[in-house]
Design an enzyme around this catalytic site. Structure first.
Site, PDB file in Angstrom:
ATOM      1  N   TYR A  26       0.871  -1.228   0.086  1.00  0.00           N
ATOM      2  CA  TYR A  26       0.057  -0.058  -0.100  1.00  0.00           C
ATOM      3  C   TYR A  26       0.651   1.143   0.044  1.00  0.00           C
ATOM      4  O   TYR A  26       0.436   2.304  -0.814  1.00  0.00           O
ATOM      5  CB  TYR A  26      -0.962   0.095   1.340  1.00  0.00           C
ATOM      6  CG  TYR A  26      -1.494   1.351   1.554  1.00  0.00           C
ATOM      7  CD1 TYR A  26      -2.695   1.650   0.523  1.00  0.00           C
ATOM      8  CD2 TYR A  26      -1.140   2.039   2.462  1.00  0.00           C
ATOM      9  CE1 TYR A  26      -3.267   3.029   0.914  1.00  0.00           C
ATOM     10  CE2 TYR A  26      -1.883   3.250   2.954  1.00  0.00           C
ATOM     11  CZ  TYR A  26      -2.912   3.674   2.127  1.00  0.00           C
ATOM     12  OH  TYR A  26      -3.653   4.833   2.247  1.00  0.00           O
ATOM     13  N   VAL A  76      -7.948   2.806  15.289  1.00  0.00           N
ATOM     14  CA  VAL A  76      -7.965   2.591  16.645  1.00  0.00           C
ATOM     15  C   VAL A  76      -9.127   3.125  17.289  1.00  0.00           C
ATOM     16  O   VAL A  76      -9.904   2.820  18.078  1.00  0.00           O
ATOM     17  CB  VAL A  76      -6.786   2.880  17.164  1.00  0.00           C
ATOM     18  CG1 VAL A  76      -6.211   4.263  16.976  1.00  0.00           C
ATOM     19  CG2 VAL A  76      -6.815   2.337  18.395  1.00  0.00           C
ATOM     20  N   ILE A 110      -5.083  -2.898  23.561  1.00  0.00           N
ATOM     21  CA  ILE A 110      -3.950  -2.306  22.906  1.00  0.00           C
ATOM     22  C   ILE A 110      -2.822  -3.348  22.496  1.00  0.00           C
ATOM     23  O   ILE A 110      -2.539  -4.314  23.472  1.00  0.00           O
ATOM     24  CB  ILE A 110      -3.209  -1.373  24.184  1.00  0.00           C
ATOM     25  CG1 ILE A 110      -4.027  -0.414  24.665  1.00  0.00           C
ATOM     26  CG2 ILE A 110      -1.960  -1.057  23.677  1.00  0.00           C
ATOM     27  CD1 ILE A 110      -3.434   0.432  25.632  1.00  0.00           C
TER      28      ILE A 110
HETATM   29  C1  UD2 Z   1      -2.624   3.939   9.675  1.00  0.00           C
HETATM   30  C2  UD2 Z   1      -3.497   3.913   8.292  1.00  0.00           C
HETATM   31  C3  UD2 Z   1      -3.078   3.103   7.347  1.00  0.00           C
HETATM   32  C4  UD2 Z   1      -1.833   3.318   6.952  1.00  0.00           C
HETATM   33  C5  UD2 Z   1      -0.726   3.395   7.968  1.00  0.00           C
HETATM   34  C6  UD2 Z   1       0.746   3.754   7.533  1.00  0.00           C
HETATM   35  C7  UD2 Z   1      -5.495   4.306   9.580  1.00  0.00           C
HETATM   36  C8  UD2 Z   1      -6.897   3.805  10.245  1.00  0.00           C
HETATM   37  N1  UD2 Z   1      -4.711   3.524   9.129  1.00  0.00           N
HETATM   38  O1  UD2 Z   1      -2.303   2.793  10.208  1.00  0.00           O
HETATM   39  O2  UD2 Z   1      -3.898   3.021   6.323  1.00  0.00           O
HETATM   40  O3  UD2 Z   1      -1.803   4.450   6.321  1.00  0.00           O
HETATM   41  O4  UD2 Z   1      -1.177   4.442   9.093  1.00  0.00           O
HETATM   42  O5  UD2 Z   1       1.505   3.888   8.514  1.00  0.00           O
HETATM   43  O6  UD2 Z   1      -5.212   5.704   9.581  1.00  0.00           O
HETATM   44  N2  UD2 Z   1      -4.025  -0.221  17.988  1.00  0.00           N
HETATM   45  C9  UD2 Z   1      -4.436  -0.935  19.123  1.00  0.00           C
HETATM   46  N3  UD2 Z   1      -5.549  -1.543  19.259  1.00  0.00           N
HETATM   47  C10 UD2 Z   1      -6.656  -1.671  18.435  1.00  0.00           C
HETATM   48  C11 UD2 Z   1      -6.301  -1.250  16.927  1.00  0.00           C
HETATM   49  C12 UD2 Z   1      -5.188  -0.295  17.000  1.00  0.00           C
HETATM   50  O7  UD2 Z   1      -3.752  -0.849  20.024  1.00  0.00           O
HETATM   51  O8  UD2 Z   1      -7.446  -2.377  18.661  1.00  0.00           O
HETATM   52  C13 UD2 Z   1      -2.933   0.345  17.965  1.00  0.00           C
HETATM   53  C14 UD2 Z   1      -2.072  -0.252  16.423  1.00  0.00           C
HETATM   54  O9  UD2 Z   1      -1.277  -1.285  16.833  1.00  0.00           O
HETATM   55  C15 UD2 Z   1      -1.335   1.263  16.197  1.00  0.00           C
HETATM   56  C16 UD2 Z   1      -2.106   2.152  16.492  1.00  0.00           C
HETATM   57  O10 UD2 Z   1      -3.247   1.763  17.604  1.00  0.00           O
HETATM   58  O11 UD2 Z   1      -0.193   1.027  16.850  1.00  0.00           O
HETATM   59  C17 UD2 Z   1      -2.894   2.890  15.517  1.00  0.00           C
HETATM   60  O12 UD2 Z   1      -3.508   2.011  14.534  1.00  0.00           O
HETATM   61  P1  UD2 Z   1      -4.429   2.260  13.577  1.00  0.00           P
HETATM   62  O13 UD2 Z   1      -4.888   0.850  12.847  1.00  0.00           O
HETATM   63  O14 UD2 Z   1      -5.478   3.296  13.863  1.00  0.00           O
HETATM   64  O15 UD2 Z   1      -3.582   3.022  12.263  1.00  0.00           O
HETATM   65  P2  UD2 Z   1      -2.156   2.914  11.847  1.00  0.00           P
HETATM   66  O16 UD2 Z   1      -1.353   4.184  12.279  1.00  0.00           O
HETATM   67  O17 UD2 Z   1      -1.548   1.269  12.244  1.00  0.00           O
END
Ligand code: UD2
Length: 296
Positions: free
Chosen positions: A135, A177, A193
């Site tokens: 992606y 998240v 988390i």
């Molecule tokens: C974001 C974008 C993704 C991509 C990525 C690139 C979103 C929703 N996703 O992913 O498309 O662009 O950045 O770096 O914007 N977490 C928990 N518990 C949960 C869900 C998530 O702890 O139930 C943590 C997860 O492990 C991460 C953080 O929350 O450390 C953010 O997770 P996310 O899926 O909202 O977004 P991210 O930054 O991984």
């Protein structure tokens, strides 16, 4: 002004179309119908991988805001060809049709995923680009195509960080998240988390993202790229605590094993966007309280 918003049924595109729908002659295009009642009739369903279709919808348009994309990191691993077709080929089709028709402006919504694992924070636009998923690669390829086409049409690239809004379906894995945590605590369960919760993100409210898209459209320089975030980072543990507090839940979040490839820290340097007049208004606590009421 005739505006075409691609990805207009999506979680950012629907807000962008909503912003321009009153002031301009705005239409949207998406693979799926638009779930927002007021916008439904403005969105044409179609596939941007089909060049003939793209030519048809771009004809007579002054501005294209291109948000249509395969947005799931996980899906990009499962089917990298589908990801590339939707994120790269569709972008090339649009750029080619726009340059043939002499479209005035092209705004490409990329992603902070192009940076990969940050080498430093806050991340400025010059930070090395080293995507860690198909992606991230396809979004970066789209950026490079925009840059080469900037010889022919005025193109501006926007890199949003972690966008949140009320239109996040917690059952949709792309939602992130915030939607997940809100939905869980509303059922009186504890958020989970992944990892130690010390990983950070820059959560930016959709309102700011749409504001910046408008600024980029009006004042973004040709061939230039702009981060859009708040410039503030917050840990996932702090986020969980705020959401639990809003829900009136006592106790501690549940910790599970960390997600493979999870980025440790993420925070945007938004100085370049600020030079164009961008001033983010995200107030995480206040905005979460508002969204809390709107998400099931
Ligand atoms: C974001 C974008 C993704 C991509 C990525 C690139 C979103 C929703 N996703 O992913 O498309 O662009 O950045 O770096 O914007 N977490 C928990 N518990 C949960 C869900 C998530 O702890 O139930 C943590 C997860 O492990 C991460 C953080 O929350 O450390 C953010 O997770 P996310 O899926 O909202 O977004 P991210 O930054 O991984």
């Amino acid at each position: 002004m005739n505006i075409l918003v691609t990805g207009a049924s999506g979680r950012i595109g629907s807000y962008v179309l909503g912003r321009f729908a009153d002031e301009c002659n705005a239409v949207g295009v998406d693979l799926k119908p638009c779930p927002i009642k007021d916008l439904k009739d403005l969105v044409v369903q179609g596939d941007l991988r089909n060049y003939e279709f793209v030519r048809e919808i771009v004809r007579g348009v002054d501005v294209v805001i291109h948000l249509a994309a395969q947005v799931s990191v996980e899906n990009s691993w499962n089917d990298p060809v589908y990801d590339a077709e939707n994120n790269v080929i569709a972008t090339i089709n649009l750029l080619k049709a726009c340059s043939d028709y002499g479209t005035d402006r092209f705004v490409y919504i990329s992603s902070a995923a192009v940076y990969g694992n940050p080498k430093y924070v806050p991340i400025d636009e010059e930070h090395p680009k080293s995507p860690i998923s198909p992606y991230g690669v396809s979004k970066l390829a789209g950026e490079y195509y925009c840059r080469v086409f900037s010889d022919r049409i005025h193109t501006v690239i926007v890199r949003p960080f972690n966008v949140f809004s009320a239109r996040m379906d917690p059952n949709n894995p792309y939602s992130g998240v915030i939607a997940k945590f809100i939905s869980i605590v509303k059922r009186k369960l504890l958020p989970v988390i992944y990892g130690d919760g010390k990983q950070t993100r820059d959560f930016v409210h959709i309102r700011d993202v749409v504001d910046f898209v408008e600024i980029a459209l009006k004042r973004g320089e040709n061939g230039e790229t702009y981060n859009v975030g708040t410039g503030k980072e917050i840990s996932i543990l702090e986020l969980a605590e705020i959401i639990m507090d809003i829900a009136g839940i006592n106790g501690k979040p549940v910790f599970d094993k960390s997600r493979p490839g999870d980025i440790r820290r993420s925070c945007a340097d938004i100085s370049k966007a600020k030079k164009l007049g961008f001033e983010p208004k995200t107030d995480l606590r206040r905005d979460l309280e508002e969204i809390f009421e709107q998400i099931d």
